[in-house]
Design a protein around this motif. Structure first.
Motif, PDB file in Angstrom:
ATOM      1  N   MET A   1       0.841  -1.195   0.000  1.00  0.00           N
ATOM      2  CA  MET A   1       0.000   0.000   0.000  1.00  0.00           C
ATOM      3  C   MET A   1       0.879   1.249   0.000  1.00  0.00           C
ATOM      4  N   THR A   2       0.506   2.213  -0.825  1.00  0.00           N
ATOM      5  CA  THR A   2       1.273   3.461  -0.884  1.00  0.00           C
ATOM      6  C   THR A   2       0.479   4.602  -0.261  1.00  0.00           C
ATOM      7  N   LEU A   3       1.181   5.415   0.520  1.00  0.00           N
ATOM      8  CA  LEU A   3       0.580   6.573   1.164  1.00  0.00           C
ATOM      9  C   LEU A   3       1.397   7.782   0.756  1.00  0.00           C
ATOM     10  N   ILE A   4       0.731   8.901   0.445  1.00  0.00           N
ATOM     11  CA  ILE A   4       1.461  10.134   0.178  1.00  0.00           C
ATOM     12  C   ILE A   4       1.076  11.153   1.248  1.00  0.00           C
ATOM     13  N   VAL A   5       2.077  11.759   1.854  1.00  0.00           N
ATOM     14  CA  VAL A   5       1.843  12.622   3.025  1.00  0.00           C
ATOM     15  C   VAL A   5       2.518  13.966   2.815  1.00  0.00           C
ATOM     16  N   LYS A   6       1.820  15.010   3.249  1.00  0.00           N
ATOM     17  CA  LYS A   6       2.394  16.358   3.235  1.00  0.00           C
ATOM     18  C   LYS A   6       3.001  16.671   4.593  1.00  0.00           C
ATOM     19  N   GLU A   7       4.146  17.284   4.626  1.00  0.00           N
ATOM     20  CA  GLU A   7       4.806  17.804   5.840  1.00  0.00           C
ATOM     21  C   GLU A   7       5.333  16.729   6.796  1.00  0.00           C
ATOM     22  N   LYS A   8       6.545  17.014   7.204  1.00  0.00           N
ATOM     23  CA  LYS A   8       7.302  16.100   8.071  1.00  0.00           C
ATOM     24  C   LYS A   8       6.567  15.745   9.362  1.00  0.00           C
ATOM     25  N   GLN A   9       5.969  16.751  10.002  1.00  0.00           N
ATOM     26  CA  GLN A   9       5.335  16.477  11.294  1.00  0.00           C
ATOM     27  C   GLN A   9       4.151  15.501  11.148  1.00  0.00           C
ATOM     28  N   ASN A  10       3.438  15.612  10.020  1.00  0.00           N
ATOM     29  CA  ASN A  10       2.360  14.662   9.771  1.00  0.00           C
ATOM     30  C   ASN A  10       2.917  13.262   9.553  1.00  0.00           C
ATOM     31  N   LEU A  11       3.992  13.198   8.774  1.00  0.00           N
ATOM     32  CA  LEU A  11       4.629  11.908   8.522  1.00  0.00           C
ATOM     33  C   LEU A  11       5.014  11.226   9.833  1.00  0.00           C
ATOM     34  N   ASN A  12       5.602  12.018  10.730  1.00  0.00           N
ATOM     35  CA  ASN A  12       6.097  11.426  11.971  1.00  0.00           C
ATOM     36  C   ASN A  12       4.987  10.773  12.791  1.00  0.00           C
ATOM     37  N   LYS A  13       3.823  11.392  12.805  1.00  0.00           N
ATOM     38  CA  LYS A  13       2.701  10.797  13.552  1.00  0.00           C
ATOM     39  C   LYS A  13       2.300   9.448  12.953  1.00  0.00           C
ATOM     40  N   ILE A  14       2.325   9.368  11.641  1.00  0.00           N
ATOM     41  CA  ILE A  14       1.951   8.108  10.990  1.00  0.00           C
ATOM     42  C   ILE A  14       3.001   7.043  11.271  1.00  0.00           C
ATOM     43  N   LEU A  15       4.282   7.450  11.241  1.00  0.00           N
ATOM     44  CA  LEU A  15       5.338   6.477  11.528  1.00  0.00           C
ATOM     45  C   LEU A  15       5.212   5.958  12.958  1.00  0.00           C
ATOM     46  N   ASP A  16       4.872   6.839  13.897  1.00  0.00           N
ATOM     47  CA  ASP A  16       4.628   6.386  15.277  1.00  0.00           C
ATOM     48  C   ASP A  16       3.538   5.324  15.305  1.00  0.00           C
ATOM     49  N   TYR A  17       2.486   5.616  14.575  1.00  0.00           N
ATOM     50  CA  TYR A  17       1.333   4.708  14.539  1.00  0.00           C
ATOM     51  C   TYR A  17       1.738   3.344  13.973  1.00  0.00           C
ATOM     52  N   LEU A  18       2.502   3.374  12.888  1.00  0.00           N
ATOM     53  CA  LEU A  18       2.926   2.119  12.264  1.00  0.00           C
ATOM     54  C   LEU A  18       3.903   1.364  13.166  1.00  0.00           C
ATOM     55  N   ASN A  19       4.817   2.085  13.762  1.00  0.00           N
ATOM     56  CA  ASN A  19       5.775   1.452  14.669  1.00  0.00           C
ATOM     57  C   ASN A  19       5.041   0.779  15.816  1.00  0.00           C
ATOM     58  N   ASN A  20       4.061   1.464  16.317  1.00  0.00           N
ATOM     59  CA  ASN A  20       3.252   0.969  17.423  1.00  0.00           C
ATOM     60  C   ASN A  20       2.601  -0.372  17.087  1.00  0.00           C
ATOM     61  N   LEU A  21       2.194  -0.533  15.835  1.00  0.00           N
ATOM     62  CA  LEU A  21       1.568  -1.780  15.392  1.00  0.00           C
ATOM     63  C   LEU A  21       2.598  -2.738  14.775  1.00  0.00           C
ATOM     64  N   SER A  22       3.908  -2.338  14.826  1.00  0.00           N
ATOM     65  CA  SER A  22       4.991  -3.167  14.258  1.00  0.00           C
ATOM     66  C   SER A  22       4.774  -3.500  12.790  1.00  0.00           C
ATOM     67  N   ILE A  23       4.348  -2.520  12.016  1.00  0.00           N
ATOM     68  CA  ILE A  23       4.143  -2.734  10.588  1.00  0.00           C
ATOM     69  C   ILE A  23       5.312  -2.119   9.809  1.00  0.00           C
ATOM     70  N   PRO A  24       5.992  -2.909   8.967  1.00  0.00           N
ATOM     71  CA  PRO A  24       7.154  -2.392   8.237  1.00  0.00           C
ATOM     72  C   PRO A  24       6.769  -1.428   7.105  1.00  0.00           C
ATOM     73  N   TYR A  25       7.677  -0.493   6.817  1.00  0.00           N
ATOM     74  CA  TYR A  25       7.409   0.496   5.767  1.00  0.00           C
ATOM     75  C   TYR A  25       8.729   1.042   5.230  1.00  0.00           C
ATOM     76  N   LYS A  26       8.645   1.706   4.068  1.00  0.00           N
ATOM     77  CA  LYS A  26       9.790   2.456   3.535  1.00  0.00           C
ATOM     78  C   LYS A  26       9.342   3.872   3.193  1.00  0.00           C
ATOM     79  N   VAL A  27      10.230   4.851   3.365  1.00  0.00           N
ATOM     80  CA  VAL A  27       9.867   6.235   3.054  1.00  0.00           C
ATOM     81  C   VAL A  27      10.726   6.760   1.903  1.00  0.00           C
ATOM     82  N   ASN A  28      10.087   7.379   0.921  1.00  0.00           N
ATOM     83  CA  ASN A  28      10.794   8.169  -0.081  1.00  0.00           C
ATOM     84  C   ASN A  28      10.271   9.592   0.023  1.00  0.00           C
ATOM     85  N   SER A  29      11.062  10.568  -0.427  1.00  0.00           N
ATOM     86  CA  SER A  29      10.517  11.916  -0.325  1.00  0.00           C
ATOM     87  C   SER A  29      10.872  12.758  -1.545  1.00  0.00           C
TER      88      SER A  29
END
Lengths: 335, 335, 335, 335
Positions: A1-29
């Motif tokens: 699944m691909t997600l596109i996010v605006k602004e670093k601070q928004n990204l960080n909240k999503i990464l927290d959420y994913l980390n919390n559920l132990s779901i792997p991801y990769k980020v490009n910018s």
């Protein structure tokens, strides 16, 4: 699944959420946007929640997934072989018969006539889901036995509606197609049980359900291993009250584009008045439907249920003649 | 009007009410019921209020009145003569053209092509009712002039949408059929003005309006003296979102039973996606429609409005071929 | 049942029909009308067919019958006693808890908090009816066990949703109120089974069902002998898409007028967005609802289902404070 | 506007399209995706067409634009000053009066009473949009004169419905607020004319219109320069038929979040039955509405229109008492 996010601070909240559920991801910018590739192999994510995070401007759409009903998964139209008949997309299949099985004589009278006129499959209800508990609830098991006698005698495949999974063995033994009614389209325990058998299922669209929800209910059946699924449009609830429901014929081309499953139409329940059944039947075929399900009764006004919407034998005969012409006009055939 | 009332005390309240409004009546009675014959010649009564009195068990239904749209008033199908063409119920009339008039070249290009392919009437909008004030609002009067040039050059009757009664003279001078759009179906001041002219009116059903409300809007036109009224189904608002609106094709047999007015269908606006226009067009003819209104553009994706739902020339050609076959199958003809 | 018929020839057809079914009747007549008193003690008649005969201008309306849900049958508001709490129409009952039971810790955390804040009943789903087969389907029996532990530990009555009648014994043993979800409102086999037990039932309105259909489903429960029925409005399908469903709050005064059964409202599922839950909760109480069912989660965005529509603990606390004020303003109390 | 596109070949087709329309753009790219910044300063683009190009996975959403109704454009709640009264979001404004102006005596009787009971604004219709052409169409100009006399005598601001732009001068001269009825919500020529004046406008939601469409109609008014716009929810068309329309109270919190404009509710037209008006009024205030519009008549059953849904004086008095309590409970005041 691909997600596109605006602004670093928004990204960080999503990464927290994913980390919390132990779901792997990769980020490009890019300069302004972050692309997140998420591997939710265990299906832990609620996509609606992901979409609700601030700054999320895109997520791979749900319907892009390779669902089993999708033409992306399998493009050839599904063919459903029955005893004495095969449902496919080159022929128009006509299912006909009374709303309810009332007694042996009634059923036989109707069965002979619809067979002679050219119906391919006999319909008749043994277990009737009725809005009022005081209305006729059907003959139950005894009805199914009568129906099976017709099947043998007239070599007509039969279809009847299941209303609870406790009836499953009975239906597997007796009928050629099991109907799941509009009121049970989202009875998921029933769907799960039906997904484990091979008997073809005709799944009616709920009167308050979208096309997408219909496809998801079909997915319950396909996911369990039952590939013999027919979808059936039978009217949705709208503000218009001159017909009982509003028959959504646009559902036909929409579904034909999305899915390889056969699409049937039940005009009788949709309009609730036999006078409108013929024109809606012809319209359904013209719109690309693969089959029709028509209520027919030899004495409609004496029917124990839905008499108003049943065609009599003569009107059914006339309908068949006209259906053949429309079928031919759209390059199909009625055997 | 007949009213049936239970119990004397209920009757007395109604008689007080009628006396109060000086409306004459007669009373008959059986053992249990009172029959009231009311002569409301001045149309002073609110029927909903009468029905709300306690004890009222029956009132002559509203639709039993001899409305001008009703087959009870006039049974023969209405025929609408135009220059170079006549709309009747034995032929399928095809209206085609772009959503908006953009410029002379665009309009002429499309007009020639739809004429050659067999369209009977050219449609094109000069005054565009758009949801957003930032969207293209049409060329206005200049557009109508371009449209009229096409009419003369190609001998094609033309139809365009009026959006305010201040445009009335302009439309009477220029067009063969005046379209009242879905958003103006209940713009009664506009309807009253249009009832005083003879130019044929194509009245579109509002997206939130019932068939009964459509007929009442037609009655505004007929009551003022304009008998040349065409009704047009173009989709209603429902919960289904895979199409823009839900095309209510059952409206065709329902309306055909009730009224002598011609029934047209606009599948383009209803579905909002050109891919579904063909099947809904064929279905409309099969269901008994007298005509279709189809959006066609030579380069749909460059259209200034509704490009997504416009057929290109090739698809329109293909549609016409198929429509002819369906028309023939239902015993009609496309000239 | 009384029928009023115009013209002798119409009457005769109806009498033939009744004679054919061996149904007794009496005829009275006035100058113009015939009154037919029919004794259909065996419920053999299809009322829609009677109404369809030509010349029938009146029939005793269906909803005039003494249904068990009707205030005509029993006027006093139904009171439902639970362990540790009683549902009645003088108090506002608050049901709160997570959409799904996820694990012991999650459930306990939420249970303690909603109890402390003042909720009267704990809700949590063990069997989850999900649109997609790939979504979390609930912990099943294990979930119910966890829920029952909460019930004992916190002396909170519990409610959970049944999704098939095979789960019946499990629910009777474990829960204080059995919820029938919107998708099963017309699962009549389930309703028949639930009518034979005494456990209170909270019956949710189907998203495509009218108020009348909701009452008929309640009648299935009452007819079998289960008088402890709560009705719950949770939104219907409409064309408006800014909320998930359209919460039909007018259903509250309509139902309050017709029935003695308690009326609850589930704003969480109706709006599908926690930001609108508070205002809809207050509106429901102001409109006369007897109770609310609110989704609450300690970390909504990590919920395994419906996280978007769940209030967090702080928002639930705030909601309770405001609900108390509105309850007081309409002369009710929250214990 | 930003567009995100997958695959080079898809991008190229879009660039051709933009070049064709001479619209400037910039392209950025990541490994897999192309970002397109488009400067459509002349508003030439049809966004639906852009979205329809293959490979487009994201486009800046329409509602993200800085519309004039949006809280993104102006966050403070709009205040609307009238003679003798000001509409704001801290007070609940009560508009009351008869559906139609029938004669001087009727209007004065009602005006005195609703003023004494505490209504802030007098409503009464002079031009009535009626479904049937045979129903009372209002007193027209003469009615407005009677209404203005009330305004002067009782120092009550007045509101009345405009039904055509030919009446514009008359309304500007006479009334304090001009009502645009549900049937004219998308009468854009009328909206454009009303946008050029300063008289406050109460814009009712069409019965088949979404919240988004309501906001776009408001944008027509704001764009032309009239900032004094009030939005009014009055029920939408749904399949539920126990009330005339379904009052969509969720629209209140949805609109309050999106827009700074005042939100009013008309429960009388929505439910169509005075018995449900009180509970829906209280619910509307509890849900956050800024005002109510209530039909009141001294002898409802003798009203020339909509008598069934009008409160009598005593019920209106009772409603006001209860509204005050609910207003207080939500931290607002009724002056």
């Amino acid at each position: 699944m691909t997600l596109i996010v605006k602004e670093k601070q928004n990204l960080n909240k999503i990464l927290d959420y994913l980390n919390n559920l132990s779901i792997p991801y990769k980020v490009n910018s890019t300069k302004e946007l972050y692309l997140l590739d998420i591997e939710d192999t265990k299906n832990l994510l609620d996509e609606k929640i992901l979409l609700s995070f601030e700054g999320v401007i895109y997520m791979t759409p749900l319907l892009d997934k390779p669902f089993l009903w999708s033409r992306k998964t399998k493009n050839e139209d599904t063919i459903i072989p029955l005893n004495h008949y095969t449902i496919d997309s080159k022929h128009i299949t006509i299912i006909a018969g009374p709303c309810s099985i009332e007694n042996k004589e009634q059923l036989n009278t109707i069965a002979v006539q619809v067979k002679n006129i050219g119906a391919h499959i006999l319909r008749a209800g043994a277990f009737k889901p009725r809005t009022s508990p005081y209305d006729f609830q059907g003959l139950g098991k005894e009805g199914l036995t009568l129906l099976e006698q017709c099947k043998k005698e007239y070599k007509l495949p039969i279809i009847s509606e299941i209303t609870d999974l406790s009836q499953l063995d009975l239906f597997v033994d007796h009928v050629d197609i099991i109907q799941v009614g509009a009121r049970n389209m989202q009875n998921y325990e029933l769907l799960k049980a039906l997904s484990k058998i091979n008997t073809p299922i005709l799944l009616k669209r709920g009167m308050g359900c979208t096309i997408e929800e219909l496809l998801f209910s079909a997915e319950y059946l396909l996911k369990g291993g039952n590939n013999n699924v027919i979808l059936c449009e039978r009217g949705i609830k709208t503000f218009e009250n001159s017909t009982r429901y509003t028959l959504d014929l646009s559902a036909i081309p929409v579904l034909k584009k999305l899915t390889h499953l056969p699409i049937f139409v039940d005009p009788s329940h949709a309009v609730g008045d036999w006078q409108y059944v013929e024109s809606m039947s012809l319209a359904a075929i013209a719109a690309g439907a693969d089959g029709l399900m028509i209520e027919v009764h030899h004495t409609p006004l004496c029917a124990k249920s839905d008499g108003l919407q049943s065609l009599n034998i003569q009107h059914f005969h006339q309908l068949m003649q006209k259906c053949k012409k429309i079928a031919q006009a759209v390059g199909k055939e009625i055997l």
